[in-house]
Enzyme design. Structure first.
Site, mmCIF file in Angstrom:
data_model
loop_
_atom_site.group_PDB
_atom_site.id
_atom_site.type_symbol
_atom_site.label_atom_id
_atom_site.label_comp_id
_atom_site.label_asym_id
_atom_site.label_seq_id
_atom_site.Cartn_x
_atom_site.Cartn_y
_atom_site.Cartn_z
ATOM 1 N N ASP A 82 -0.605 -4.438 -0.607
ATOM 2 C CA ASP A 82 0.045 -3.136 -0.755
ATOM 3 C C ASP A 82 -0.421 -2.458 -2.045
ATOM 4 O O ASP A 82 -0.568 -3.113 -3.078
ATOM 5 C CB ASP A 82 1.564 -3.372 -0.808
ATOM 6 C CG ASP A 82 2.362 -2.096 -0.636
ATOM 7 O OD1 ASP A 82 2.162 -1.405 0.369
ATOM 8 O OD2 ASP A 82 3.185 -1.784 -1.523
ATOM 9 N N GLU B 105 -11.998 -20.659 -2.861
ATOM 10 C CA GLU B 105 -11.632 -22.048 -3.153
ATOM 11 C C GLU B 105 -11.104 -22.722 -1.873
ATOM 12 O O GLU B 105 -11.477 -23.854 -1.572
ATOM 13 C CB GLU B 105 -10.535 -22.004 -4.222
ATOM 14 C CG GLU B 105 -10.261 -23.293 -4.911
ATOM 15 C CD GLU B 105 -9.046 -23.126 -5.828
ATOM 16 O OE1 GLU B 105 -9.006 -22.155 -6.622
ATOM 17 O OE2 GLU B 105 -8.120 -23.954 -5.713
HETATM 18 O O1 TEU Z 1 2.300 2.654 0.808
HETATM 19 C C1 TEU Z 1 1.729 3.268 -0.329
HETATM 20 C C2 TEU Z 1 1.754 4.720 -0.184
HETATM 21 O O2 TEU Z 1 2.260 5.416 -0.987
HETATM 22 C C3 TEU Z 1 1.166 5.293 1.043
HETATM 23 O O3 TEU Z 1 2.137 5.764 1.906
HETATM 24 C C4 TEU Z 1 0.270 6.405 0.654
HETATM 25 O O4 TEU Z 1 1.026 7.531 0.424
HETATM 26 C C5 TEU Z 1 -0.684 6.707 1.747
HETATM 27 O O5 TEU Z 1 -1.413 5.561 2.006
HETATM 28 C C6 TEU Z 1 -1.612 7.798 1.304
HETATM 29 O O6 TEU Z 1 -2.538 8.040 2.289
HETATM 30 C C7 TEU Z 1 2.671 1.330 0.744
HETATM 31 C C8 TEU Z 1 3.335 0.914 2.034
HETATM 32 O O7 TEU Z 1 2.426 1.048 3.083
HETATM 33 C C9 TEU Z 1 4.570 1.733 2.218
HETATM 34 O O8 TEU Z 1 5.220 1.448 3.429
HETATM 35 C C10 TEU Z 1 5.497 1.422 1.064
HETATM 36 O O9 TEU Z 1 6.634 2.231 1.166
HETATM 37 C C11 TEU Z 1 4.816 1.680 -0.277
HETATM 38 O O10 TEU Z 1 3.542 1.062 -0.332
HETATM 39 C C12 TEU Z 1 5.616 1.086 -1.398
HETATM 40 O O11 TEU Z 1 5.533 -0.301 -1.371
#
Ligand code: TEU
Length: 565
Positions: free
Chosen positions: A214, A264
């Site tokens: 993420d 690894e």
């Molecule tokens: O998302 C990160 C995030 O901000 C995306 O929605 C971003 O705006 C998008 O990729 C832009 O094109 C991640 C997870 O996928 C989301 O569900 C979470 O809410 C977020 O991180 C926070 O952990």
């Protein structure tokens, strides 16, 4: 630029198709209205039949669910809502028996405010060493009542919240790029990296094949935490535009370290592990830096997902990816849908004008065939194979996305792509949850979900499901597909066409008028009715063109309009 060497093709992930399971909405085995790991186990044969290579599970860790699990309170557990570790082990074992890989979601940019580290940091008072694992900073202005800088949170409001000290006095502020319940970790504190190293090993020891990471362009912030030059732009966009909070050079060392952990494990048993990053950066060139040979194996290429339904936008986006990403020796990881985005059926219906055109399903089918024909890997989001549209009319009172709560606006709200899947029958819960006294699905399913239920989809050879299944089968059997290169063909306006290998031609008609097909004869696979010699509007098709008999009618592009790769 030929990078598909024999050695490279041995790595399963280079052209894998992975299915994203949003666990909460996949299948509920306990009757509480919320999907769970046991439900995923039940659905594995369905996914095997579809023909994907593996699954990515959205976060199932113990969490207060302020952001549906992207607020992790314990990185090595399972939330009781979703099951337990024993159930997780059974899921991995079943998947592996079926030959499916299992990726899990890991959230290193931030944790939950309920995580023991954050609790310790709050309880320990101003001198607590536990605070160095987060970004605590004194406020500005009289009595520190203003945030330390002008950064905005991705989900609305300032990126800082002020704490109250254990003695009741107002304290410093802490940074959260998402919600206040998701404090950002300070990756300059070595304890953070050590913790995640142990977390990776915990799950690798349990048999996972890799991780979806993420916010993989986040993690490090500018060390001085200076003001953003354009905070309004940060607020307007959902992309990671604040260059001080994202895409810092130090983050690449983290991916080198994680890659080394994977290597690894591979050295021990010969099995490849996979790191796929959620990398939102402005250009394909910056993106490519995340998939250098000693960093992440894959990174979602979101530029295709955000491209308008427009032939030039698609051609340009694909060309850039092939030049800048595949050109470095990596493969491109294509994606059209995920749990954060409006589903393609709905998104493309409103393009280019924003007015619903009724063409959404046809365009989404065409885009799917295009994606499956492109060189590299691809991800399919659950429900995409059913042609599910976005549920755009969920009433305000059922929305759970923190974006709605934090911005007060329905713009960007993500519940509409997360409605629990329809499996069988004519009425909600459509087999998603069952049993006497079963709770209602956590988000309401509209009546028209019946048209998309898996039982109907499997029975109807013209369904989205069959298109995906046939496309996936051909990917397996045709040597031209999967990783490799593409060569653009000269096309009439509105048509994009390319050749893969020795004669697999894929063409997409972005217009609404029929165009001549690039190859004579009946297509191998088409996203809609496609008589010989014709490529109808909003349709994609694949042909095998034997150069000796049925050479493509469109000659290969001679000008670098779309650079060959
Ligand atoms: O998302 C990160 C995030 O901000 C995306 O929605 C971003 O705006 C998008 O990729 C832009 O094109 C991640 C997870 O996928 C989301 O569900 C979470 O809410 C977020 O991180 C926070 O952990």
């Amino acid at each position: 630029m030929l990078i598909a060497t024999a050695a490279a093709t041995q790595h399963w992930w280079r052209d894998a198709v992975i299915y994203q399971v949003y666990v909460r909405s996949f299948l509920d085995s306990t009757g509480d209205g919320i999907g769970d790991l046991a439900g995923v186990r039940v659905g594995l044969p369905y996914l095997k039949k579809l023909g994907v290579d593996g699954i990515w599970l959205s976060p199932f860790y113990p969490s207060p669910q302020h952001d549906h699990g992207y607020d992790v309170a314990d990185y090595t557990g399972v939330d009781p809502v979703y099951g337990d570790l024993a159930e997780f082990d059974l899921l991995v074992a079943d998947a592996h028996r079926l030959g499916l890989k299992v990726l899990i979601d890991i959230v290193p940019n931030h944790c939950s405010s309920a995580h023991p580290w954050f609790r310790e940091a709050l309880a320990g008072g101003p001198d607590s060493p536990a605070r160095s694992r987060f970004h605590f900073a004194p406020g500005r202005g009289a009595d520190g009542a203003l945030p330390p800088n002008n950064w905005r949170a991705m989900f609305g409001g300032p990126a800082w919240s002020r704490i109250t000290e254990p003695d009741g006095e107002p304290g410093p502020w802490y940074l959260h790029l998402f919600t206040p319940e998701q404090p950002d970790l300070n990756w300059r504190d070595p304890a953070v990296g050590e913790h995640f190293d142990a977390v990776l090993r915990f799950w690798l020891d349990r048999g996972v094949d890799g991780f979806r990471i993420d916010v993989a362009a986040g993690l490090h912030k500018h060390p001085e935490l200076p003001d953003s030059p354009d905070p309004e732009a940060d607020e307007r966009s959902r992309d990671s535009v604040n260059p001080l909070a994202w895409n810092q050079p130090e983050v690449h060392q983290v991916w080198r370290d994680w890659r080394a952990v994977c290597e690894e494990y591979t050295a021990r048993d010969g099995l490849d592990r996979l790191l796929v990053g959620e990398v939102s950066v402005p250009t394909a060139r910056e993106h490519a830096e995340y998939v250098r040979p000693d960093e992440l194996h894959q990174a979602f290429f979101f530029h295709l997902l955000s491209a308008r339904w427009d032939v030039d936008a698609f051609r340009r986006t694909i060309s850039e990816a092939m030049r800048d990403i595949a050109g470095t020796g990596s493969t491109v990881t294509w994606v059209l849908n995920n749990h954060d985005q409006v589903r393609t059926v709905t998104r493309y219906a409103g393009e280019p004008s924003g007015e619903a055109s009724g063409l959404g399903p046809a365009r989404a089918r065409a885009a799917a065939l295009l994606m499956l024909a492109l060189p590299g890997a691809a991800y399919v989001y659950q429900g995409e194979e059913l042609g599910l549209p976005e549920v755009v009319d969920l009433p305000d009172e059922v929305l759970t996305d923190p974006i709605f709560r934090r911005t007060g606006s329905r713009r960007f709200v993500r519940d509409g792509c997360r409605v629990p899947l329809p499996w069988t029958g004519h009425a909600s819960p459509f087999g998603f949850t069952s049993g006497a006294g079963a709770a209602r699905p956590w988000l309401p399913q509209p009546e028209w979900f019946a048209e998309h239920a898996t039982d109907r989809a499997l029975a109807d050879t013209r369904s989205f499901w069959h298109l995906y299944r046939d496309g996936l089968q051909l990917r397996r059997s045709l040597p031209q597909l999967g990783e490799g290169t593409l060569r653009w063909l000269e096309t009439p306006p509105q048509v994009l066409a390319f050749v893969r290998g020795d004669g697999l031609v894929c063409a997409v008609n972005f217009g609404t008028e029929a165009a001549p097909a690039p190859v004579t004869g009946t297509p191998l696979l088409a996203s809609g009715d496609c008589p010989p010699g014709v490529l109808p509007g909003s349709t994609a098709a694949w042909w095998i063109s034997d150069p000796a008999t049925t050479a493509p009618l469109f000659p290969p592009a001679s000008s670098p309009k779309g650079p060959t790769a």
